[in-house]
Design an enzyme around this catalytic site. Structure first.
Site, mmCIF file in Angstrom:
data_model
loop_
_atom_site.group_PDB
_atom_site.id
_atom_site.type_symbol
_atom_site.label_atom_id
_atom_site.label_comp_id
_atom_site.label_asym_id
_atom_site.label_seq_id
_atom_site.Cartn_x
_atom_site.Cartn_y
_atom_site.Cartn_z
ATOM 1 N N ILE A 1 0.903 -1.161 0.000
ATOM 2 C CA ILE A 1 0.000 0.000 0.000
ATOM 3 C C ILE A 1 0.943 1.212 0.000
ATOM 4 C CG2 ILE A 1 -0.231 -0.201 2.541
ATOM 5 C CD1 ILE A 1 -2.949 1.099 2.383
ATOM 6 N N SER A 2 0.690 2.174 -0.876
ATOM 7 C CA SER A 2 1.639 3.279 -1.061
ATOM 8 C C SER A 2 1.734 4.176 0.168
ATOM 9 C CB SER A 2 1.223 4.129 -2.265
ATOM 10 O OG SER A 2 0.926 3.320 -3.367
ATOM 11 N N GLN A 3 2.834 4.919 0.221
ATOM 12 C CA GLN A 3 3.043 5.922 1.271
ATOM 13 C C GLN A 3 1.889 6.939 1.213
ATOM 14 O OE1 GLN A 3 6.364 8.257 0.122
ATOM 15 N NE2 GLN A 3 6.625 9.253 2.117
#
Ligand code: SAH
Length: 244
Positions: A93-95
């Site tokens: 899951i992206s930053q």
């Protein structure tokens, strides 16, 4: 029995205090936000606003979506940190900042139709769904597509359509899209996605193999205008892109 005026006042005052206390037993807790809302607020202001995201609608969406419900249980308490996190199937899951930045850069209007390639946990799709009427998201790993669809439904993000498939091909039946957001890294821009972008549409993508640059395209008079934003690190795009 005779009660003095003073005693009567004391008794009545005490009774009033007890009644108020009984009526509002958790007054103190009511004003305190739960841990996740506090952590989210901190994430939004110290990571996202502090780095220059200004779009109020994006900020509000990031304050609302409960990111800790999109990560595996073991990582729940880390969900508001300034980094990507593992989800299942070796994906991430992206930053949070990158999610906010990409969302801001595609300049959404509420009537826009958006395509996401790389559903992952469903978090980015949830954020998008608070900003526009139509969100279409494609995931190439079947188990992730299924779990994201279930999660989004359970959390009430009912306007997101999830499809299991190769996002390289886009979603022709729902095209054209006002915005396309690619959250895995292709070596080059998939042509079907360019074709499915509406006139005036925006497409954002982490472009490149070993070294990726977050790149924004705008379709103006059928031609793509390009802006390079910042170096990033996403998981690679899989499937048909690898064969071309
Ligand atoms: N946006 C996600 C994170 C994306 S991680 C979130 O908010 O959680 C990148 C995802 O892209 C992975 O789940 C990976 O399986 C998926 N992916 C890779 N290649 C793809 C392709 N060709 N089509 C659709 N999804 C793809």
């Amino acid at each position: 029995m005779k009660i003095s005026k003073y005693k009567l006042v004391v008794v009545l005052f005490t009774a009033a205090v007890v009644l108020v206390a009984l009526a509002c037993p958790n007054q103190k807790n009511k004003n305190e936000l739960p841990w996740d809302a506090l952590a989210r607020k901190d994430m939004v202001y110290s990571q996202i606003v502090a780095r220059g995201v200004t779009d109020e609608r994006v900020i509000n969406a990031m304050l609302k979506v409960e990111r800790h419900k999109f990560v595996p249980k073991d990582y729940e308490k880390l969900a508001y940190g300034d980094y990507p996190l593992p989800i299942a199937e070796e994906q991430t899951i992206s930053q949070p900042y990158i999610v906010a930045l990409m969302t801001e850069k595609i300049e959404l209007k509420s009537t826009d139709k958006v395509l996401e390639v790389g559903t992952g946990s469903g978090y980015q799709a949830a954020v998008l769904s608070l900003l526009v009427d139509g969100v279409y998201t494609i995931e190439i790993i079947e188990s992730l597509a299924r779990s994201a669809a279930t999660r989004l439904e359970e959390l009430g993000f009912l306007t997101v359509e999830v499809r299991y498939g190769d996002g390289f091909l886009g979603w022709p039946e729902a095209a054209p899209f006002d915005a396309i957001i690619i959250t895995c890294a292709p070596s080059k821009l998939p042509q079907p996605l360019v074709e499915q972008l509406a006139e005036g549409g925006r497409l954002i993508v982490p472009l490149g193999e070993d070294f990726q640059i977050l790149t924004l395209y705008k379709k103006v008079d059928g031609i793509l205008e390009k802006e390079e934003i910042t170096p990033v690190l996403f998981v690679p795009m899989k499937g048909l892109i690898e064969e071309k």
